[in-house]
Each structure stands twice: as C-alpha cells, then as structure tokens.
Scaffold this motif. Structure first.
Motif, mmCIF file in Angstrom:
data_model
loop_
_atom_site.group_PDB
_atom_site.id
_atom_site.type_symbol
_atom_site.label_atom_id
_atom_site.label_comp_id
_atom_site.label_asym_id
_atom_site.label_seq_id
_atom_site.Cartn_x
_atom_site.Cartn_y
_atom_site.Cartn_z
ATOM 1 N N ILE A 19 12.125 6.761 13.939
ATOM 2 C CA ILE A 19 10.695 6.711 13.627
ATOM 3 C C ILE A 19 10.421 7.321 12.254
ATOM 4 O O ILE A 19 9.606 6.816 11.487
ATOM 5 N N VAL A 44 8.716 5.421 9.108
ATOM 6 C CA VAL A 44 7.548 5.934 8.390
ATOM 7 C C VAL A 44 7.825 5.949 6.892
ATOM 8 O O VAL A 44 7.065 5.396 6.089
ATOM 9 N N MET A 45 8.967 6.546 6.504
ATOM 10 C CA MET A 45 9.263 6.630 5.075
ATOM 11 C C MET A 45 9.452 5.244 4.470
ATOM 12 O O MET A 45 8.984 4.949 3.374
ATOM 13 N N SER A 91 8.132 2.456 5.509
ATOM 14 C CA SER A 91 6.861 1.736 5.400
ATOM 15 C C SER A 91 6.083 2.220 4.188
ATOM 16 O O SER A 91 5.432 1.419 3.511
ATOM 17 N N LEU A 92 6.154 3.526 3.922
ATOM 18 C CA LEU A 92 5.501 4.038 2.708
ATOM 19 C C LEU A 92 6.076 3.349 1.471
ATOM 20 O O LEU A 92 5.333 2.882 0.601
ATOM 21 N N GLY A 113 5.026 -0.290 1.339
ATOM 22 C CA GLY A 113 3.614 -0.396 0.978
ATOM 23 C C GLY A 113 3.437 -0.269 -0.519
ATOM 24 O O GLY A 113 2.729 -1.064 -1.147
ATOM 25 N N TYR A 137 14.295 13.491 3.106
ATOM 26 C CA TYR A 137 14.428 14.300 4.320
ATOM 27 C C TYR A 137 14.759 13.492 5.563
ATOM 28 O O TYR A 137 15.203 14.042 6.555
ATOM 29 N N PHE A 177 -2.125 5.400 3.145
ATOM 30 C CA PHE A 177 -0.877 6.020 2.695
ATOM 31 C C PHE A 177 -0.825 7.479 3.131
ATOM 32 O O PHE A 177 0.171 7.946 3.690
ATOM 33 N N LEU A 193 -0.379 7.791 6.904
ATOM 34 C CA LEU A 193 0.993 7.479 7.326
ATOM 35 C C LEU A 193 1.935 8.622 6.959
ATOM 36 O O LEU A 193 2.832 8.974 7.718
ATOM 37 N N LEU A 194 1.684 9.232 5.811
ATOM 38 C CA LEU A 194 2.606 10.278 5.353
ATOM 39 C C LEU A 194 2.364 11.591 6.081
ATOM 40 O O LEU A 194 3.307 12.257 6.522
ATOM 41 N N LEU A 235 1.634 10.019 16.098
ATOM 42 C CA LEU A 235 2.327 8.769 15.770
ATOM 43 C C LEU A 235 1.383 7.575 15.756
ATOM 44 O O LEU A 235 1.497 6.696 14.902
ATOM 45 N N LYS A 248 -0.444 7.575 12.654
ATOM 46 C CA LYS A 248 0.451 7.123 11.576
ATOM 47 C C LYS A 248 0.447 5.591 11.520
ATOM 48 O O LYS A 248 0.366 5.002 10.452
ATOM 49 N N LEU A 263 -0.640 2.988 8.635
ATOM 50 C CA LEU A 263 0.177 1.877 8.126
ATOM 51 C C LEU A 263 -0.653 0.609 8.049
ATOM 52 O O LEU A 263 -0.626 -0.120 7.053
ATOM 53 N N MET A 314 -3.250 0.734 5.319
ATOM 54 C CA MET A 314 -2.604 0.563 4.015
ATOM 55 C C MET A 314 -2.302 -0.911 3.749
ATOM 56 O O MET A 314 -2.615 -1.442 2.673
#
Lengths: 510, 126
Positions: free
Chosen positions: A165, A169-170, A172-173, A176, A236, B22, B25-26, B31, B34, B38, B41
């Motif tokens: 997960i 998340v990372m 998807s950033l 994006g 990370y 953004f 999400l960060l 969750l 988050k 997403l 965004m």
C-alpha cells in the motif's frame, strides 16, 4: 521495411497476451509460458539491437493507421535494443532463479497470478523502453505500478501488504505528477508524440515564450519519475518493498522497475526537452544533489541494518543515487556512466537477491547477520554468487561495478564545478559499500557462533528448519547465479563495446 | 494579470484541486481518505485536459449533420486522454481499495500508522 523492425511491437504484445492467456492456465504452465516469452522477447530485443547497430540509425514504427502527429508510434534504436536485451536477460534469471522460492511463498492456487504479473511487468517495461508517445508511456507506467504492487503483495504477510500500500501511494503520487506534467506539455505544444513535441518545444524556445511553463513541466516530470524510481528522499517505501517480497519479485522490482522509469526520464530529457536545455534549466543540479545525498544516506542506512534483506534494499537507494548523480553531472560522459550503471545495478542486484535467498535457505530462513554466519559454507554456490555481487557493488576490478565507478569518476573530471563533490561522494560511498558488504561477506565465511548460545550453531543439522525448504540448490538457482555472475563479468570485461553502443544510442536520441 | 486570473478559472480550479488531492494522498493517515485524495488528484487533471480541449462555440466532435470541417468541432484528443485516464484511475483505485479491505480485515483499522504498529506487534509475537 525489414521484418526485424516489427520485433519491438511483437515483443510488447507477446508479453501482454501471455499475461492474458496465463489467467486461464495452471501455475506450472503459466510459469513455463512466462519463461518462454521472456526468452522470446530477449531474442527479439537482441535482433533489434543487431539491426539498429548494422544500419546505424534508429527507426520509428507506426502503430495503427494514423501517421505521425496523430497516431501512436514505437521507436527503436541501439540504446533501446540494448536496454531491452539487458532487462530481458536479468528478468529471465531473476524469475528462473527464484522459481523455488516463488512456489514456497505464493499460495498454490495463485501461482499463475504471479506469472501474470511478471508478464505484465515485462510488457510494460518493454513499452516504456520502446514507446515514442508520452501518453502511452503514462498508461504503461500505471500498468507497471499495478504489476509491481501485485508482485509485492503476492507474499501475503502483514509486512508485504503494508509495503504494497505504501508502494501504491508513492507510485500514485509519482504518476499523478507525470500525468499533470504531460498534460501541461500537451497544453503548450499540442503534441504527445516525442518527435513533434520536440520540434514544438524548440520553436517555443526560439520565440522565448512559455519559458516558465516549460521549466515547470521538466521539474514536475522529473520529480514524478524520481519518486517512482525511489530517489532519496522519496525512498522510504523501498526497504519494506524490496525486503519483504519473494526473491524473484525483489530482484525484478529493484533491478528493473525503477530503471524503467529512469530510462523514460532520460528519453524525456533527450527526445522532448533537448538535453542542452535541460542542463541549462539547472534541474539537473537538483537531481545531482539528491543523487549524491542518496549515495551517502543510502549507504549509511544500509550500514545500520541488521536484517540483510533491508541492507541490500538500502544499497539500492544508494545505487539509484549513483544513477541520478550521473544524470545530474549534465554531460554526455555522465549520462553514459548513468546508463551503464543502470545495467550494472540490474545485473548485480538480481544476483544479490537471488543468491542471498539461497543463503537464507541454508540458515533456516533467518535473515539477520548472526544467523547467516557460516552460510557461505552451507551453500557454497550462493555464497560465491553473493561474494561476486558484493565485490561488483563495491567496485572490484573485472566486475561490472568497477567500470561504472571508473566511468563516473572520469565523467566527473570533465565537469569542473561538480568534480570535487562527485569524487568525494564516490570515495565515501565506496568505503561505506565496502564496509557493509564485506562485513557481511566475511561473516558468511566465519564459523557459526556456538557455545555462547547453542541455538545458532544448530542450523546445519536441521533444527528450526521446519519452515525452511529442503532442497537447497535447485538447478534453476545454480544456473541463475552462474549466468548472472557471467553477465557481471561480461559487463566488467567487455565494457568497451557496450560503452560505445550506449554512446551511439544516446547520439541516436537526437 | 487580473484578467488572466479571470479567464483561466478552470485551469486554476484544476491546479488547486490537484494540490488538495496530492496533499491528501501524501499526508493523510486514513487509507480511504488517501484513496479519495488520489481520485481528486486524477480528476483535477481531467478537468484541466477537458478545459484545454474545449473551444468556445464549437460542437462535440461527433459528426451528425454532415459537417466535416474541423473548425466546427472542439479538439477531440483531450477527451480521448481523459477517457483513457479514467480507465487507468479506476483500476488503480480498485487495487488500492482491495488492499485496504485486506488490511482492514486483518488489522481492524484504516489508519496506516496504527496498522504499521500492529504489524510490528504481530512480528514480535512470532
């Protein structure tokens, strides 16, 4: 048009369809199909490389019936062919070397799903290498992310689920940012294909308009792809991701996936923005600084790790730092060194992950330093493989890592402003590499601790091995380790033609 | 400057939404939030693309009454990109939701920090 020119398209589509077909196959058949497709695509990549090297120029391949500014295109040249070839070889040995562990780590009913992910991964990597269209690149970046996430979560422990997960998340950033970057680019140029976009960008530069948007585009796309490839300080998610997946998945993820994004970034720099302008925009200096920070911090953290899987994962952070440092030097020589290091790291990391799996296997499945003492005797071949990989990472002559470091150092000498920092960072990072890798290699060849606490000495005769696999070295693992060591030696000993091929390939990008 | 701000409202809204998504999400620990981030965004990018493809006073690019001149229609490419993007973001969202369900069933929480603590506890118990 020569038949060989169809091969990039064939290899992408073959990998993709084998994934679809695998969903209806049993685990074993899916595995064989997957390995067959990897071999097939590797051979096709070799053919493409030979073709482009012989004709001395790159070519574009029209997808569908619409010509350049509207349709979709594939582009192949020497560098694309070479990268696809190296990735194919590494993928082949990562997957075959990890077969046994995949069988142990993945539920029997879900074996074929693992190989679907491998097929999709292969197809998306090839598409990232070959595509000439930025939006296609975005779609395949997402496919790559989803396949990568699938590979991580295949081993259904709590750690790998949380790693998956975080990875999502990372990633998807990063995607994006990449998407907004290419939307902005489409906004100012009206093009998505790399070749016309490049012309439009050049025209904009001449008139001096849209300077700020272009800078923002380069920055946003660089940061997006840097997040996805795990450049320090966006790293990370790396240790858990690489440390808790099954060995084949770790090898593929750390050796190839992050490199696919870097390759896309290099293509974007060369094919769309023009390298001189990127250097002029000073974005490369930022990449350089983060790359250097990654080299040092990654190595320092690797030094602190007791769990060897995490140590190898943190070493990846450092190696990604090397690659970005090479790009950040902002010279042709630096870029050649960075691309060479992509190959070096792919070959070496796969070797390290696969052979260390053999070592854990011989130590009752434990992964910390103390339990692995003497593992080099319990599993000779894996020990030798790991030693070779570690030597290569440290930069021992004859191995691939030495050539990388040599190329980085000579490239640094040509860029006066960054020379001192680069050389110091290289020296510090090499010493740190040596410290944590050689410490581990030495402990592999020390007798297991006995007497002080009896349980550690008990591994060879099988106590605590209930969960550990029996057959220590399957033929696959042996073949994989030997072939990856050979690949390392080839990169180390015959580096001249490879470096020359990278140079011609980069020249073809213009 | 003021006129530019007024005439590019869609783009500004898109950028603000992108920033919100953004950051969510960060930084959000939950969750589900988050995943909402997403989606915000991605939707912001679609708004941006749609705004860029629209040309005042022109029709949807579907030929119904025999007008073939390109100047009668808006730019169809951004709409196509938006559709592709929606497909991609739906699949990413589905995957993340599936992962979230799995984590929730196993650890009884949607808070990523709490889940990480429970994973650590679980490992120590072994």
């Amino acid at each position: 048009m020569s038949f060989v020119q169809n091969f990039p398209f064939f290899s992408i589509i073959a990998a993709m369809f084998s994934g679809i077909v695998s969903s209806a196959l049993s685990g074993k058949k899916a595995r064989n199909l997957s390995i067959f497709v990897i071999i097939l695509t590797t051979l096709m990549s070799a053919a493409v490389l030979m073709f482009c090297a012989r004709t001395g120029e790159s070519y574009t391949y029209m997808m569908g019936h619409f010509p350049a500014p509207w349709g979709n295109e594939i582009r192949a040249g020497v560098l694309e062919g070479l990268t696809a070839l190296v990735f194919g070889v590494v993928m082949l040995w990562a997957v075959t070397g990890g077969i046994r562990y995949t069988e142990w780590d993945v539920e029997p009913t879900k074996q074929n799903l693992f190989y679907i992910m491998i097929d999709l991964m292969l197809s998306s990597l090839l598409a990232l290498i070959y595509t000439n269209d930025l939006f296609t690149a975005y779609v395949f970046v997402e496919i790559n992310t989803i396949a990568g996430c699938g590979l991580i979560m295949m081993r259904q422990t709590g750690r790998s689920l949380t790693a998956a997960i975080r990875y999502m998340v990372m990633s998807s950033l990063g995607s994006g940012l990449f998407l907004i970057g290419l939307s902005l680019l489409y906004d100012v140029t009206g093009q998505l294909l790399m070749t016309p976009a490049r012309e439009a960008v050049a025209a904009l530069r001449e008139t001096g308009s849209y300077e700020l948007p272009l800078l923002v585009i380069v920055a946003v796309i660089s940061v997006g792809l840097a997040i996805k490839s795990g450049l320090y300080p966006f790293h990370y998610w790396i240790p858990d991701t690489y440390g808790h997946a099954t060995p084949a998945a770790s090898a593929v993820l750390s050796g190839l996936v992050s490199k696919g994004y870097i390759f896309l970034l290099i293509k974007f720099f060369y094919r769309v923005m023009e390298w001189e302008n990127v250097i002029y925009s000073h974005i490369v200096n930022v990449l350089f600084l983060f790359g250097v920070a990654g080299m040092i911090m990654g190595s320092l953290q690797a030094l602190l790790m007791k769990d060897t899987r995490k140590m190898i994962a943190y070493s990846s952070v450092a190696q990604i730092g090397y690659i970005y440092m090479g790009i950040g030097l902002g010279t042709q020589a630096g870029m050649v060194a960075a691309v060479f290091h992509i190959f070096t790291h792919a070959a070496t990391k796969a070797l390290l992950f696969i052979s260390s799996a053999g070592l854990y296997n011989a130590s009752g499945g434990k992964t910390d330093y103390r339990s692995l003492r003497g593992a080099g005797y319990r599993n000779l071949l894996a020990g030798i493989g790991f030693t070779a990989g570690a030597m290569s990472m440290v930069g021992f002559p004859m191995l691939a890592g030495f050539i990388s470091k040599l190329l980085f150092a000579t490239a640094a000498l040509k860029s006066p402003h960054k020379m001192l920092i680069t050389l110091i960072a290289l020296a510090v990072s090499t010493v740190l590499n040596a410290a944590y890798f050689l410490r581990f290699v030495i402990s592999l060849y020390r007798p297991p601790q006995s007497g002080t606490d009896g349980e550690n000495g008990a591994f060879p005769d099988g106590a605590g091995q209930e969960k550990a696999p029996r057959a220590v070295n399957s033929l696959n693992l042996r073949l994989a380790v030997v072939c990856l060591v050979i690949l390392n030696l080839v990169l180390g000993l015959f580096s001249q033609p490879i470096v020359r091929a990278i140079e011609t390939g980069l020249a073809m990008f213009d | 400057m003021a006129a530019e701000v007024l005439f590019n409202l869609e783009e500004e809204a898109a950028m603000v939404l992108f920033g919100i998504g953004f950051t969510m999400l960060l930084l959000h620990r939950n969750l589900i939030k988050k995943i909402m981030g997403l989606n915000i965004m991605d939707t912001a990018v679609y708004l941006f693309l749609a705004a860029k493809g629209y040309i005042q006073g022109r029709a949807v690019p579907i030929m119904t009454d025999g007008i073939t001149s390109a100047s009668a229609y808006i730019n169809p490419v951004p709409s196509g990109l938006v559709l592709t993007g929606i497909v991609v973001s739906v699949s990413t969202t589905a995957l993340m939701l599936a992962l979230t369900i799995r984590l929730y069933v196993r650890y009884g929480s949607l808070d990523l920090d709490r889940i990480l603590i429970r994973v650590k506890e679980e490992e120590e118990r072994k």
